[in-house]
Design a protein around this motif. Structure first.
Motif, PDB file in Angstrom:
ATOM      1  N   ILE A 392      25.763  38.612   5.265  1.00  0.00           N
ATOM      2  CA  ILE A 392      24.800  37.946   6.134  1.00  0.00           C
ATOM      3  C   ILE A 392      23.469  37.719   5.431  1.00  0.00           C
ATOM      4  O   ILE A 392      22.882  36.633   5.516  1.00  0.00           O
ATOM      5  CB  ILE A 392      24.599  38.756   7.430  1.00  0.00           C
ATOM      6  N   GLN A 393      22.989  38.722   4.710  1.00  0.00           N
ATOM      7  CA  GLN A 393      21.656  38.619   4.124  1.00  0.00           C
ATOM      8  C   GLN A 393      21.619  37.799   2.840  1.00  0.00           C
ATOM      9  O   GLN A 393      20.666  37.062   2.604  1.00  0.00           O
ATOM     10  CB  GLN A 393      21.094  40.026   3.870  1.00  0.00           C
ATOM     11  N   GLU A 394      22.654  37.896   2.002  1.00  0.00           N
ATOM     12  CA  GLU A 394      22.609  37.230   0.699  1.00  0.00           C
ATOM     13  C   GLU A 394      23.429  35.942   0.647  1.00  0.00           C
ATOM     14  O   GLU A 394      23.080  35.019  -0.085  1.00  0.00           O
ATOM     15  CB  GLU A 394      23.079  38.188  -0.393  1.00  0.00           C
ATOM     16  N   VAL A 395      24.514  35.894   1.407  1.00  0.00           N
ATOM     17  CA  VAL A 395      25.329  34.676   1.405  1.00  0.00           C
ATOM     18  C   VAL A 395      24.823  33.701   2.464  1.00  0.00           C
ATOM     19  O   VAL A 395      24.620  32.517   2.195  1.00  0.00           O
ATOM     20  CB  VAL A 395      26.817  35.010   1.637  1.00  0.00           C
ATOM     21  N   LEU A 396      24.577  34.212   3.669  1.00  0.00           N
ATOM     22  CA  LEU A 396      24.057  33.356   4.741  1.00  0.00           C
ATOM     23  C   LEU A 396      22.532  33.307   4.749  1.00  0.00           C
ATOM     24  O   LEU A 396      21.942  32.604   5.588  1.00  0.00           O
ATOM     25  CB  LEU A 396      24.556  33.846   6.102  1.00  0.00           C
ATOM     26  N   LEU A 397      21.892  34.053   3.840  1.00  0.00           N
ATOM     27  CA  LEU A 397      20.431  34.092   3.750  1.00  0.00           C
ATOM     28  C   LEU A 397      19.777  34.488   5.071  1.00  0.00           C
ATOM     29  O   LEU A 397      18.675  34.033   5.414  1.00  0.00           O
ATOM     30  CB  LEU A 397      19.878  32.744   3.280  1.00  0.00           C
ATOM     31  N   GLY A 398      20.464  35.339   5.816  1.00  0.00           N
ATOM     32  CA  GLY A 398      19.930  35.818   7.082  1.00  0.00           C
ATOM     33  C   GLY A 398      20.182  34.899   8.262  1.00  0.00           C
ATOM     34  O   GLY A 398      19.808  35.236   9.390  1.00  0.00           O
ATOM     35  N   TYR A 399      20.827  33.754   8.026  1.00  0.00           N
ATOM     36  CA  TYR A 399      21.105  32.815   9.115  1.00  0.00           C
ATOM     37  C   TYR A 399      22.414  33.188   9.814  1.00  0.00           C
ATOM     38  O   TYR A 399      23.387  32.430   9.814  1.00  0.00           O
ATOM     39  CB  TYR A 399      21.148  31.381   8.590  1.00  0.00           C
ATOM     40  N   GLY A 400      22.412  34.351  10.391  1.00  0.00           N
ATOM     41  CA  GLY A 400      23.586  34.824  11.105  1.00  0.00           C
ATOM     42  C   GLY A 400      23.373  36.235  11.590  1.00  0.00           C
ATOM     43  O   GLY A 400      22.396  36.898  11.253  1.00  0.00           O
TER      44      GLY A 400
END
Length: 612
Positions: A392-400
Motif C-alpha cells: 500500500i505505501q510503496e506500490v500504491l504510494l498510499g492511495y489505498g
C-alpha cells in the motif's frame, strides 16, 4: 447511514492541473489507453471491466443511477422507476412493472420494443455461462444461483446431467421436460403486458433494482430480431438448452453488437487490443459530444505515458506507482476517486489436473499436487508471507487502504477490527514446516503465479510472494508469469490456477455482492477455488450467506457478515490486499469527465468532450 456511504464513495479531487493549454489534437475523437481488451461483447457472458467499459455505451439498460448518486435511479429505456408509491411495485415487493419507452431505435434501425426486454432476460437466464453474471438475475427472480440448480429443483435432475457440453440432449426423452420447464418456470416470470414489461419474483428481493442500471452490463437490452438472425436462441421453448453455457467464442454475439446506446460498435482489432466506437446519430436521447471513441489496450506503461504526453491519448490507465512520472507533465490533470472495490488473493484447493501451472504435479521440489492448498498450513504460510504495508505505501504510494476481508470500507458488514494476517516471515516458516506433515519443507515445491499483463500492481504482488517465500528455503520456487487478460480469465475460470490475484468492483452497493462472489460455492470466485473448497463452502458458508441476503434487519445483517468474515479468516480462505483509490491522468482539454464509484472503466464516454 446511506448519506455517509455516498459521501465516502464520492471522494473525488484534483491532484494537479496545468494552467496552460496545448492545441487540442483530434477534437472529435477520444482516445483512452488501458490494459487488456474485452473478454467478449456478449452482455450475457461478459463479467469483467474491459468488456463492461465498452458494452455500457453500445447498449442501454432499463434504468440508470442518477449520476454518481447510488441511492437514486432515473429511467432510460423504461419511462418510470418502479416504486410502491406509483404502483409499479406490487404484491409485497414481488412484482415490478417497467413502462417501456417508445420511439427508440437500435443501431441497425430496428425498433426497440418490450419484447426485446423480455427476450434479453430470458435469453441470458437460459444461457447462464459458467462463472458469469447471470447468477444475480437468477437469484433475484427464482431464489437460486444457477440455471443448473433451478432445473434440478423443478425437474429433479441438474441440467448438466441432461445435456452434454455441446448442448445436445443425453436422453432425447428429456426434451419434453425441458420444454415444460421453460413454459412453466421461465416464461411466466418475465412477461409483456401492453407497453410494459413485468417481472415476477418468487419472493421479495430488496436489491432487485440495483442489478438493472447502467453499468450493470449483464442487463443491457438486446435486439431480439438481430440476435435471432445472428444465431442466438430463437425465443422458442423447443431447443433452448442448445444455447446453455455456450463456449465464449461460440456465442453469435461474441464479437458483434447492436444496441440502442449513444455509440455504435465499429471495430474490434484483436491484434492491437483496440475497440472503435462511433457516435450513433440516431440516438433517442442527448447525443454524445465526441464523434468517436478509441478504447485501446496498451499493456506497456512507457508507451501509454508517451502517448499521453504527446497528446495522442486523452486519458490513460495508470497504476499509482507511476504517479511521479506524470504529475509534472505539461497540460495534464490527474483526478482521483475511491471505488467500491477490493483486490484479493485466493487459493484453489483442487486445481484442474490438466493445468500447466502445477509443474511435476507432485511434491518433489519440481511441482505441487493439485490439492496443495487444501492444507490450511500452506494457505496460512502464504498469508504471512505477504508484505501488506509495503504494497500500500510503496506500490500504491498510499492511495489505498487494507480492509480485513472482502467487504470494502464504508459498506454494511465492514468492521476494521476484524482479525487479519500481518506480514511475518517467521510465522510463515513455521506454517511451511507443518504443511503436508513436513514434506513441503523437506522436499520443497514449485508453482506458477499468473497476473494479467500490464497490471503492474498485481505483478508486483506476485513477485513479493516469490521473493519472500523463496528466501525461506532454497527448495521453494515460484515462477511469475504474465498473460493477456482474456487468457487470465479463462485460466482462473477453468480452475487451472493454483492461486489467483483478482479484483472486484461492486455490481451493486451491497455486501452480498462481495461475500457471495468470493465465498459462496456458486460465486464467480468461489467456484474456481476447486471442488474441495466448494464442499467446504456448501457446508460452512452457503447457509449463512443465503440467510444474510434475506435478512432485512441491518444490525442482524452486520453481525452475519462479520461472522462470515471470521470464518474466512480462521480457515484462511484468502487474503485481501487493498481497496484502492484510483488515479486518472488525462489531458487538461478533457471536459465533462465524471467519476463514478461503480462504473466499469474510467471514462463516461457519453458526457466527455474536448475543449480549452
Amino acid at each position: 447511514m446511506k448519506k455517509i456511504l455516498v459521501l465516502t464513495w464520492l471522494l473525488v479531487f484534483v491532484l494537479g492541473i496545468s494552467v496552460a493549454f496545448a492545441e487540442i489534437k483530434n477534437p472529435d475523437t477520444y482516445v483512452y489507453l488501458h490494459i487488456g481488451e474485452p473478454d467478449t461483447l456478449d452482455p450475457g457472458y461478459a463479467y469483467d471491466n474491459a468488456s463492461g467499459e465498452v458494452l455500457t455505451y453500445i447498449y442501454e439498460n432499463l434504468i440508470s443511477y442518477d449520476g454518481v448518486n447510488l441511492q437514486k435511479f432515473i429511467p432510460i429505456l423504461a419511462t418510470e422507476i418502479p416504486t410502491v408509491e406509483n404502483g409499479l411495485i406490487q404484491d409485497n415487493g414481488t412484482t415490478y412493472r417497467f413502462p417501456i419507452r417508445e420511439g427508440v431505435k437500435f443501431h441497425n434501425g430496428n425498433d426497440f420494443t418490450p419484447e426485446d426486454v423480455e427476450y434479453t432476460f430470458e435469453r441470458n437466464i437460459l444461457f447462464d455461462p459458467a462463472n458469469g453474471p447471470q447468477w444475480m438475475i437468477i437469484e433475484a427472480l427464482f431464489d437460486s444461483q444457477t440455471l443448473d440448480e433451478l432445473v434440478a429443483d423443478k425437474i429433479g435432475t441438474p441440467l448438466t446431467e441432461m445435456v452434454d457440453e455441446n448442448g445436445n440432449l443425453i436422453n432425447p426423452d428429456d426434451a419434453a421436460k425441458l420444454i415444460e420447464f421453460y413454459q412453466q418456470v421461465i416464461d411466466p416470470v418475465i412477461e409483456v403486458q401492453d407497453n410494459s414489461v413485468v417481472f415476477h419474483l418468487v419472493r421479495p428481493f430488496a436489491p432487485f433494482l440495483y442489478i438493472l442500471p447502467k453499468h450493470a452490463y449483464w442487463s443491457n437490452i438486446l435486439d431480439k430480431e438481430t440476435c435471432v438472425e445472428w444465431g442466438c436462441w430463437d425465443g422458442n421453448a423447443d431447443g433452448w438448452w442448445k444455447h446453455y453455457n455456450v463456449k465464449k467464442e461460440s456465442s453469435p454475439i461474441y464479437d458483434k453488437a447492436n444496441g440502442t446506446g449513444p455509440f455504435k460498435f465499429t471495430e474490434w482489432d484483436r491484434t492491437q487490443q483496440k475497440v472503435t466506437l462511433d457516435r450513433f446519430d440516431g440516438y433517442w436521447g442527448e447525443k454524445a459530444k465526441i464523434a468517436q471513441i478509441i478504447d485501446w489496450g496498451i499493456d506497456e506503461w512507457g508507451t501509454r505515458r508517451a502517448m499521453l504526453e504527446a497528446g495522442d491519448a486523452d486519458q490513460i490507465y495508470m497504476p499509482a506507482q507511476y504517479l511521479d512520472q506524470v504529475k509534472d507533465l505539461k497540460d495534464l490533470k490527474i483526478e482521483s476517486g475511491k471505488r467500491i472495490t477490493v483486490t484479493a488473493f485466493h487459493f484453489n484447493w483442487t486445481v484442474d489436473k490438466t493445468s500447466d501451472f502445477l509443474g511435476s504435479g507432485v511434491l518433489d521440489g519440481n511441482g505441487i499436487p493439485a490439492d496443495f492448498f487444501s492444507d490450511i498450513h500452506c494457505r496460512r504460510a502464504f498469508s504471512y508471507a505477504f508484505d501488506y504495508d509495503t504494497m500500500i505505501q510503496e506500490v500504491l504510494l498510499g492511495y489505498g487502504e487494507r480492509p480485513p476481508s472482502v467487504i470494502p470500507s464504508g459498506m454494511l458488514g465492514y468492521n476494521a477490527d476484524l482479525p487479519k494476517f500481518e506480514f511475518d516471515l517467521a510465522k510463515a516458516e513455521e506454517e511451511f514446516k507443518k504443511a503436508w506433515d513436513g514434506k513441503v519443507w523437506e522436499n520443497g515445491f514449485k508453482l506458477t503465479l499468473l497476473y494479467n499483463t500490464g497490471n503492474d500492481a498485481r505483478q508486483t504482488a506476485c513477485e513479493m510472494f516469490k521473493e519472500n517465500i523463496e528466501s525461506l528455503n532454497p527448495k521453494f520456487k515460484i515462477d511469475v508469469q504474465g498473460v493477456q487478460w482474456p487468457n487470465y480469465l479463462d485460466a482462473y475460470k477453468s480452475g487451472k490456477l493454483p492461486a489467483f490475484v483478482i479484483g472486484w468492483i461492486a455490481d451493486y452497493p451491497d455486501p452480498h455482492n462481495f461475500i457471495f462472489t468470493y465465498f459462496h460455492s456458486n460465486g464467480v470466485y468461489g467456484g474456481p477455488q476447486g471442488e474441495a473448497y466448494i464442499k467446504f463452502a456448501q457446508e460452512n458458508l452457503n447457509p449463512i450467506i443465503e440467510a444474510a441476503i434475506s435478512e432485512t434487519d441491518a444490525t442482524k445483517r452486520q453481525a452475519m457478515y462479520e461472522e462470515i468474515q471470521k470464518i474466512a479468516y480462521e480457515n484462511v480462505l484468502g487474503l485481501t490486499f487493498y481497496q484502492e483509490i484510483a488515479l486518472f491522468p488525462m489531458r487538461t482539454w478533457v471536459q465533462g469527465w465524471e467519476f463514478n464509484p461503480i462504473q466499469s472503466g474510467e471514462a463516461n464516454y457519453n458526457g466527455i468532450y474536448k475543449a480549452e
